[in-house]
Design a protein around this motif. Structure first.
Motif, PDB file in Angstrom:
ATOM      1  N   THR A 411       0.768  -1.312  -0.463  1.00 20.57           N
ATOM      2  CA  THR A 411      -0.266  -0.164  -0.265  1.00 20.57           C
ATOM      3  C   THR A 411       1.233   1.591  -0.168  1.00 20.57           C
ATOM      4  OG1 THR A 411       0.277   0.092   2.260  1.00 20.57           O
ATOM      5  CG2 THR A 411      -1.641  -0.907   1.538  1.00 20.57           C
ATOM      6  N   ASP A 412       0.507   2.206   0.534  1.00 21.71           N
ATOM      7  CA  ASP A 412       1.224   3.901   0.104  1.00 21.71           C
ATOM      8  C   ASP A 412       1.912   3.669   1.515  1.00 21.71           C
ATOM      9  OD1 ASP A 412       1.091   4.973  -2.356  1.00 21.71           O
ATOM     10  OD2 ASP A 412      -1.100   5.293  -1.583  1.00 21.71           O
ATOM     11  N   SER A 413       1.514   2.750   2.125  1.00 22.80           N
ATOM     12  CA  SER A 413       2.732   2.785   4.200  1.00 22.80           C
ATOM     13  C   SER A 413       2.809   1.692   4.244  1.00 22.80           C
ATOM     14  CB  SER A 413       1.579   3.307   4.961  1.00 22.80           C
ATOM     15  OG  SER A 413       0.097   2.610   5.095  1.00 22.80           O
ATOM     16  N   THR A 414       2.628   0.476   3.712  1.00 19.68           N
ATOM     17  CA  THR A 414       2.778  -1.106   4.332  1.00 19.68           C
ATOM     18  C   THR A 414       4.429  -1.973   3.071  1.00 19.68           C
ATOM     19  OG1 THR A 414       0.976  -2.019   3.258  1.00 19.68           O
ATOM     20  CG2 THR A 414       1.457  -0.880   5.492  1.00 19.68           C
ATOM     21  N   LEU A 415       5.384  -2.292   3.459  1.00 21.22           N
ATOM     22  CA  LEU A 415       5.469  -3.501   3.080  1.00 21.22           C
ATOM     23  C   LEU A 415       5.893  -4.657   3.401  1.00 21.22           C
ATOM     24  CD1 LEU A 415       8.914  -3.359   3.854  1.00 21.22           C
ATOM     25  CD2 LEU A 415       8.982  -1.671   2.706  1.00 21.22           C
ATOM     26  N   ARG A 416       6.136  -5.588   2.636  1.00 24.89           N
ATOM     27  CA  ARG A 416       6.716  -7.102   3.315  1.00 24.89           C
ATOM     28  C   ARG A 416       7.551  -7.331   2.619  1.00 24.89           C
ATOM     29  NH1 ARG A 416       1.416 -11.111   0.282  1.00 24.89           N
ATOM     30  NH2 ARG A 416       2.992 -10.612  -1.571  1.00 24.89           N
ATOM     31  N   GLN A 417       8.215  -7.927   3.520  1.00 23.35           N
ATOM     32  CA  GLN A 417       9.724  -8.863   2.866  1.00 23.35           C
ATOM     33  C   GLN A 417       9.296 -10.238   2.178  1.00 23.35           C
ATOM     34  OE1 GLN A 417       9.795  -8.328   6.718  1.00 23.35           O
ATOM     35  NE2 GLN A 417      12.192  -6.763   6.528  1.00 23.35           N
ATOM     36  N   ALA A 418       9.691 -10.694   1.596  1.00 21.71           N
ATOM     37  CA  ALA A 418       9.452 -11.815   1.048  1.00 21.71           C
ATOM     38  C   ALA A 418      11.620 -12.822   1.128  1.00 21.71           C
ATOM     39  CB  ALA A 418       9.169 -11.734  -0.767  1.00 21.71           C
ATOM     40  N   VAL A 419      10.917 -13.296   1.488  1.00 24.09           N
ATOM     41  CA  VAL A 419      12.525 -14.736   1.060  1.00 24.09           C
ATOM     42  C   VAL A 419      12.857 -15.462   0.757  1.00 24.09           C
ATOM     43  CG1 VAL A 419      14.068 -15.354   2.943  1.00 24.09           C
ATOM     44  CG2 VAL A 419      12.472 -13.847   4.054  1.00 24.09           C
ATOM     45  N   THR A 420      13.588 -15.976  -0.343  1.00 24.28           N
ATOM     46  CA  THR A 420      14.012 -17.048  -0.890  1.00 24.28           C
ATOM     47  C   THR A 420      14.829 -17.657  -0.335  1.00 24.28           C
ATOM     48  OG1 THR A 420      12.988 -15.921  -3.159  1.00 24.28           O
ATOM     49  CG2 THR A 420      14.642 -17.511  -3.072  1.00 24.28           C
ATOM     50  N   ASN A 421      15.088 -18.948  -0.279  1.00 27.40           N
ATOM     51  CA  ASN A 421      16.382 -20.051  -0.038  1.00 27.40           C
ATOM     52  C   ASN A 421      16.477 -19.954  -1.181  1.00 27.40           C
ATOM     53  OD1 ASN A 421      18.254 -21.350   1.270  1.00 27.40           O
ATOM     54  ND2 ASN A 421      16.939 -22.944   3.163  1.00 27.40           N
ATOM     55  N   GLN A 422      17.385 -20.543  -1.332  1.00 32.13           N
ATOM     56  CA  GLN A 422      18.096 -20.901  -2.817  1.00 32.13           C
ATOM     57  C   GLN A 422      19.250 -21.830  -2.740  1.00 32.13           C
ATOM     58  OE1 GLN A 422      18.262 -17.401  -5.000  1.00 32.13           O
ATOM     59  NE2 GLN A 422      20.171 -17.220  -4.599  1.00 32.13           N
ATOM     60  N   GLU A 423      19.417 -22.790  -3.506  1.00 29.21           N
ATOM     61  CA  GLU A 423      20.840 -23.168  -4.049  1.00 29.21           C
ATOM     62  C   GLU A 423      20.854 -23.103  -5.675  1.00 29.21           C
ATOM     63  OE1 GLU A 423      23.532 -26.246  -5.018  1.00 29.21           O
ATOM     64  OE2 GLU A 423      21.050 -26.643  -5.692  1.00 29.21           O
ATOM     65  N   SER A 424      21.915 -22.614  -5.396  1.00 25.56           N
ATOM     66  CA  SER A 424      21.941 -21.884  -7.283  1.00 25.56           C
ATOM     67  C   SER A 424      23.129 -21.903  -7.737  1.00 25.56           C
ATOM     68  CB  SER A 424      21.333 -20.690  -7.862  1.00 25.56           C
ATOM     69  OG  SER A 424      21.047 -19.941  -9.167  1.00 25.56           O
ATOM     70  N   PRO A 425      23.721 -23.026  -8.764  1.00 26.18           N
ATOM     71  CA  PRO A 425      25.164 -23.259  -9.862  1.00 26.18           C
ATOM     72  C   PRO A 425      25.360 -23.254 -10.907  1.00 26.18           C
ATOM     73  CG  PRO A 425      24.628 -25.175  -8.919  1.00 26.18           C
ATOM     74  CD  PRO A 425      23.472 -24.386  -8.025  1.00 26.18           C
ATOM     75  N   PHE A 426      25.815 -22.208 -11.138  1.00 26.92           N
ATOM     76  CA  PHE A 426      25.928 -21.652 -12.894  1.00 26.92           C
ATOM     77  C   PHE A 426      27.496 -22.623 -13.238  1.00 26.92           C
ATOM     78  CE2 PHE A 426      22.233 -18.604 -11.325  1.00 26.92           C
ATOM     79  CZ  PHE A 426      22.299 -18.541 -12.289  1.00 26.92           C
ATOM     80  N   TYR A 427      27.389 -23.107 -14.383  1.00 31.54           N
ATOM     81  CA  TYR A 427      28.086 -23.823 -15.182  1.00 31.54           C
ATOM     82  C   TYR A 427      28.468 -22.917 -16.289  1.00 31.54           C
ATOM     83  CZ  TYR A 427      27.106 -26.857 -11.679  1.00 31.54           C
ATOM     84  OH  TYR A 427      27.750 -27.476 -10.021  1.00 31.54           O
ATOM     85  N   GLY A 428      29.798 -22.395 -17.152  1.00 28.77           N
ATOM     86  CA  GLY A 428      30.346 -22.090 -18.027  1.00 28.77           C
ATOM     87  C   GLY A 428      31.245 -22.373 -18.984  1.00 28.77           C
ATOM     88  N   THR A 429      31.411 -22.166 -20.165  1.00 35.71           N
ATOM     89  CA  THR A 429      32.463 -22.948 -20.546  1.00 35.71           C
ATOM     90  C   THR A 429      32.494 -22.445 -22.014  1.00 35.71           C
ATOM     91  OG1 THR A 429      32.195 -25.014 -19.817  1.00 35.71           O
ATOM     92  CG2 THR A 429      33.812 -25.118 -22.214  1.00 35.71           C
ATOM     93  N   ASP A 430      33.353 -21.288 -22.375  1.00 35.60           N
ATOM     94  CA  ASP A 430      33.620 -20.589 -23.827  1.00 35.60           C
ATOM     95  C   ASP A 430      34.915 -20.790 -24.804  1.00 35.60           C
ATOM     96  OD1 ASP A 430      33.755 -19.305 -26.203  1.00 35.60           O
ATOM     97  OD2 ASP A 430      33.299 -17.575 -24.777  1.00 35.60           O
ATOM     98  N   ILE A 431      35.030 -22.111 -25.615  1.00 31.84           N
ATOM     99  CA  ILE A 431      36.043 -22.265 -26.064  1.00 31.84           C
ATOM    100  C   ILE A 431      36.465 -21.640 -27.301  1.00 31.84           C
ATOM    101  CG2 ILE A 431      37.773 -24.332 -27.099  1.00 31.84           C
ATOM    102  CD1 ILE A 431      35.827 -26.491 -25.513  1.00 31.84           C
ATOM    103  N   GLN A 432      37.235 -20.908 -27.439  1.00 32.48           N
ATOM    104  CA  GLN A 432      37.444 -20.370 -29.178  1.00 32.48           C
ATOM    105  C   GLN A 432      38.614 -20.149 -29.715  1.00 32.48           C
ATOM    106  OE1 GLN A 432      37.721 -15.492 -28.693  1.00 32.48           O
ATOM    107  NE2 GLN A 432      35.544 -16.073 -28.194  1.00 32.48           N
ATOM    108  N   GLN A 433      38.770 -20.583 -30.734  1.00 27.02           N
ATOM    109  CA  GLN A 433      39.640 -20.521 -31.602  1.00 27.02           C
ATOM    110  C   GLN A 433      39.967 -19.810 -32.480  1.00 27.02           C
ATOM    111  OE1 GLN A 433      42.815 -23.011 -32.148  1.00 27.02           O
ATOM    112  NE2 GLN A 433      43.953 -20.905 -33.204  1.00 27.02           N
ATOM    113  N   ASN A 434      40.858 -18.335 -33.029  1.00 28.64           N
ATOM    114  CA  ASN A 434      40.954 -17.737 -33.460  1.00 28.64           C
ATOM    115  C   ASN A 434      42.408 -17.958 -34.367  1.00 28.64           C
ATOM    116  OD1 ASN A 434      38.854 -15.957 -32.379  1.00 28.64           O
ATOM    117  ND2 ASN A 434      40.265 -15.177 -30.765  1.00 28.64           N
ATOM    118  N   PHE A 435      42.440 -17.220 -35.513  1.00 27.70           N
ATOM    119  CA  PHE A 435      43.464 -17.447 -36.769  1.00 27.70           C
ATOM    120  C   PHE A 435      43.537 -15.116 -37.141  1.00 27.70           C
ATOM    121  CE2 PHE A 435      42.041 -21.679 -37.501  1.00 27.70           C
ATOM    122  CZ  PHE A 435      43.127 -22.311 -37.154  1.00 27.70           C
ATOM    123  N   ILE A 436      44.405 -14.716 -36.397  1.00 31.47           N
ATOM    124  CA  ILE A 436      45.098 -13.588 -36.671  1.00 31.47           C
ATOM    125  C   ILE A 436      45.727 -13.258 -37.449  1.00 31.47           C
ATOM    126  CG2 ILE A 436      44.923 -11.455 -35.812  1.00 31.47           C
ATOM    127  CD1 ILE A 436      44.123 -13.531 -33.070  1.00 31.47           C
ATOM    128  N   GLY A 437      45.427 -12.252 -38.916  1.00 33.10           N
ATOM    129  CA  GLY A 437      46.582 -11.722 -39.843  1.00 33.10           C
ATOM    130  C   GLY A 437      46.567 -10.870 -40.214  1.00 33.10           C
TER     131      GLY A 437
END
Length: 788
Positions: A411-437
């Motif tokens: 409302t114009d004067s109230t708020l509430r707190q929302a709490v998240t209990n989480q376990e969140s892993p992210f795994y990333g891989t980037d393999i790149q081959q460049n030829f520069i001339g």
């Protein structure tokens, strides 16, 4: 008749004299670089016989003009180091001599030279990552900015987001859960997903201790970097510190308001007598509490890097970052929006809400822990004089475990707190081959990069969310103390946890880009990328089902033109650049959606003189293939793909050194973004995520470069952002006010130590981020650094 003869005599005598001067004098120009590929700005060049000197400016360029024909000894001198000599001859057959000199020293040592000579300390814009090839700023049709470690040191930067005060248009960082940040670029939110030129996302807090510089590449950059790590506004590339061939180190301690304690170390050393095996390590310990009643962050970083020159052709590098953090989640506040149009919300701005600036509505017992590693392995191989190979493997893991909090105004004067209990892993891989001339076809020089890229991202989530009772945020009273882990944790005993694979995507790409010297002053750039994107969707183990899996192919071209009106000093440029974003789903008729496409046309001017470097540009970005509600088929919440978003604007960046010791970094941006065709509630309006339409930044510092007080300096600067709407629809708007924040510093820099003090937010301005997080009031930071 006599007068005519006299006139002709004088006229021809003048011409002959001019020819004599032209035939007996010439010029020496040159470029000086270091063995680690950086430009040697600030180095003194002496002509021994004539006792003439020149100072290498931005890009390591120098000039010695109107020199009589003859043989000369050119000396390149660095304060405190051995230099090099070069024998040069100017003759009628060769009146214009151009030299490409390389010093056997790293850019680390050159920092001291620039400090002592009072050169343009912050104009280092050469980069191998911006175009994935060695290309000077004046040869590049793309716009980019650099925030160097020297500038960060002068400003006593202790957190990553503060460095972006020096980036035109970046605005106030949006800090999300786990500490990951997003800044603005040309009206588009741009996350931190690039490290050393390849995908290496960081979903946790980034520590600046291991940064050599931050490269801000402007405009849709999918052609060279792909859509998964860049936004339609550009990308931010974190370039890490690399080993060099001498022993050097520093240990630094910073303390500040709100119990900041920060200890960092940077140590570099060769590991063998031949200096072919090099090692460097950067570390940081950081602890700080919020200026509000609750909130804290504790983190560590360990970042070793190795370089091994196997032979004259092959060099191997391993660069690692290991980090961890514990803290309370950043503030995230959603304002109240009334569902009853007859009784709209009274608060239409964060100021109207009247929420106390120094209350967090958090508790230090409700926190999370995060872990991060980035592994970067690179092999550089010199195939021939014209071709080099670059192989890169980047591996990343980001994770967070614990409790995060979101605040919602009810409302114009109230708020509430929302709490998240989480376990969140992210795994990333980037393999790149460049030829520069780098080679010639006929008389035209070609600089080419062609490459292949594989990128994958996989993430899982296991989380549940509970809501706390509403409280009066204007006068919370005793209810404020009921929010703690003892009250929160039991609520999760009956909560429903959702365990699923949230991201499972791969991208296979191939690209090529060529910069062609049509003449010495006219350069043409062209490139194209093909992406095959495979999204395996979100997998829900409890149902053994997958949702949202799809595949898409996208082609991304780019073109550019640079004409140097004055070679290597003044150029006009133009570019067309493309970006795309993969979109899942289909319309009412079952047609699969195409990728969003962003097309940018840009033109401008670049200036690169000894005293000033500047870029002025105007851009026009059109995003097509955007989805919007299908008004003819509303019963099923269908979407139609014919939406358009526009982003136009002007950008200016100036880096100047008008007199020795005085350095200026300034930027200005104006961005006009709007939905040209979209949902009826936002059509024609500025996107709420586009940030401030107008921003400005400036930093001015002066350092005494000679005498008893040499090394003593002061700096002052600030940032400005205009008002914008965090919610922007035809029925309701919620604004974030404009801000002007001023900072100042004083420092004393010597070869063996450095002392500095910084005051942030001198006027105690109250200002907020996009997520309505209150920003720091006046903050005082002291620093002492020991060098060895």
């Amino acid at each position: 008749m006599k007068l005519n003869l006299l006139f002709l005599f004088i006229f021809y005598s003048t011409i002959l004299a001019a020819q004599e001067v032209r035939l007996t004098k010439g010029d020496i120009t040159g470029t000086i670089t270091t063995t680690d590929g950086n430009s040697a700005q600030g180095v003194t060049v002496k002509l021994k016989e004539l006792k003439k000197t020149a100072l290498a400016g931005p890009g390591g360029k120098f000039e010695l003009k109107n020199l009589p024909f003859g043989k000369y000894t050119l000396e390149v001198v660095m304060v405190g180091f051995d230099g090099l000599t070069e024998t040069v001859e100017i003759s009628p057959e060769n009146p214009l001599v151009h030299l490409e000199l390389q010093l056997n020293y790293s850019s680390q040592k050159l920092d001291e030279v620039i400090i002592s000579t009072g050169g343009n300390r912050f104009a280092k814009k050469e980069s191998d990552d911006v175009s994935k090839m060695p290309l000077k700023n004046m040869e590049n049709a793309q716009v980019y900015s650099i925030v160097s470690k020297e500038l960060m040191k002068e400003q006593v930067v202790t957190d990553y987001n503060s460095a972006f005060k020096n980036v035109p248009g970046a605005g106030i960082a949006e800090v999300r859960n786990q500490g990951r940040t997003t800044s603005m670029s040309r009206g588009f939110p741009t996350p931190q997903l690039v490290r050393n030129g390849v995908g290496s996302f960081t979903y946790n807090t980034i520590d600046p201790a291991n940064l050599e510089r931050i490269e801000v590449i402007k405009g849709p950059s999918a052609t060279l970097f792909g859509s998964t790590i860049s936004s339609f506004g550009g990308l931010f590339n974190r370039v890490t510190k690399k080993p060099f061939d001498s022993f050097k180190g520093e240990i630094s301690y910073s303390a500040a308001s709100w119990d900041l304690n920060r200890l960092t170390a940077d140590i570099n050393t060769p590991l063998n007598a031949e200096k072919t095996v090099l090692f460097r390590i950067n570390t940081a310990l950081h602890s700080e509490r919020s200026f509000q009643d609750a909130g804290f962050n504790k983190s560590y970083l360990i970042a070793p890097s190795f370089s091994y020159k196997v032979n004259d052709r092959l060099t191997l590098m391993l660069d690692v970052e290991l980090g961890g953090a514990k803290g309370t989640s950043p503030t995230r506040l959603s304002p109240y929006i009334s569902k009853d149009l007859a009784k709209p919300a009274k608060a239409t701005s964060i100021k109207d809400m009247g929420i106390p600036y120094d209350l967090s509505f958090a508790n230090n017992t409700v926190n999370y822990t995060g872990q991060q590693y980035n592994i970067f392995a690179q092999a550089k191989y010199k195939i021939s004089e014209a071709w080099n190979s670059q192989t890169i493997i980047s591996r990343t893991r980001s994770s967070s475990e614990g409790y995060t909090v979101a605040l919602t105004a009810l409302t114009d004067s109230t708020l509430r707190q929302a709490v998240t209990n989480q376990e969140s892993p992210f795994y990333g891989t980037d393999i790149q081959q460049n030829f520069i001339g780098d080679f010639k076809i006929g008389q035209m020089r070609n600089r080419v990069v062609t490459g292949f890229d594989f990128y994958s991202l996989r993430a899982t989530r296991n989380d549940a969310t509970v809501n706390m009772p509403a409280i009066n945020y204007r006068k919370p009273g005793a209810a404020y103390n009921n929010f703690n882990i003892a009250k929160v944790a039991p609520l999760f005993n009956s909560a429903t946890f959702l365990n699923f694979v949230s991201n499972n995507e791969r991208t296979y790409s191939a690209y090529v880009s060529d910069v062609l010297n049509v003449t010495d002053q006219l350069l043409v750039m062209g490139g194209v990328r093909v992406d095959r994107y495979i999204n395996k969707g979100s997998y829900y183990a409890n149902r053994d089902s997958t949702v949202g899996n799809f595949n898409q192919t996208a082609i991304s071209p780019r073109f550019g033109l640079v004409y140097q009106l004055v070679k290597e000093k003044l150029a006009v440029f133009g570019n067309y650049m493309n970006g795309f974003n993969n979109v899942s789903g289909s319309d009412f008729n079952g047609n699969t959606f195409k990728p969003n496409q962003a097309n940018q046309f840009e033109g401008g001017v670049k200036l690169d003189l000894n005293k000033i470097s500047a870029t002025l540009s105007y851009y026009d970005i059109k995003v097509s293939n955007m989805t919007r509600p299908d008004l003819e088929h509303t019963e099923g919440s269908f979407l139609i793909q014919d939406g358009t978003q526009l982003s136009k604007g002007f950008e200016a960046e100036i880096i100047a050194n008008p007199v020795p010791g005085l350095n200026i970094v300034a930027g200005y941006t104006y961005n006009n973004s709007k939905y040209a065709k979209a949902s009826v509630d936002v059509e024609g309006l500025r996107p709420a995520t586009a940030g401030s339409p107008t921003t400005a930044n400036i930093w001015v510092s002066y350092r005494i470069i000679s005498g008893a007080a040499q090394g003593l300096g002061v700096g002052i600067g600030g940032i400005y952002g205009s008002e914008y709407n965090q919610i922007n629809t035809h029925t309701f708007k919620f604004s974030i006010p404009s801000y002007t924040v001023l900072d100042a510093s004083v420092f004393y820099d010597q070869p063996r130590f450095r002392i500095g003090m910084k005051i942030d937010n001198l006027t105690n301005e109250k200002y907020w981020s996009y997520r309505l997080a209150a920003q720091n009031p006046t903050k005082v930071t002291g620093n002492v650094t020991f060098k060895f």
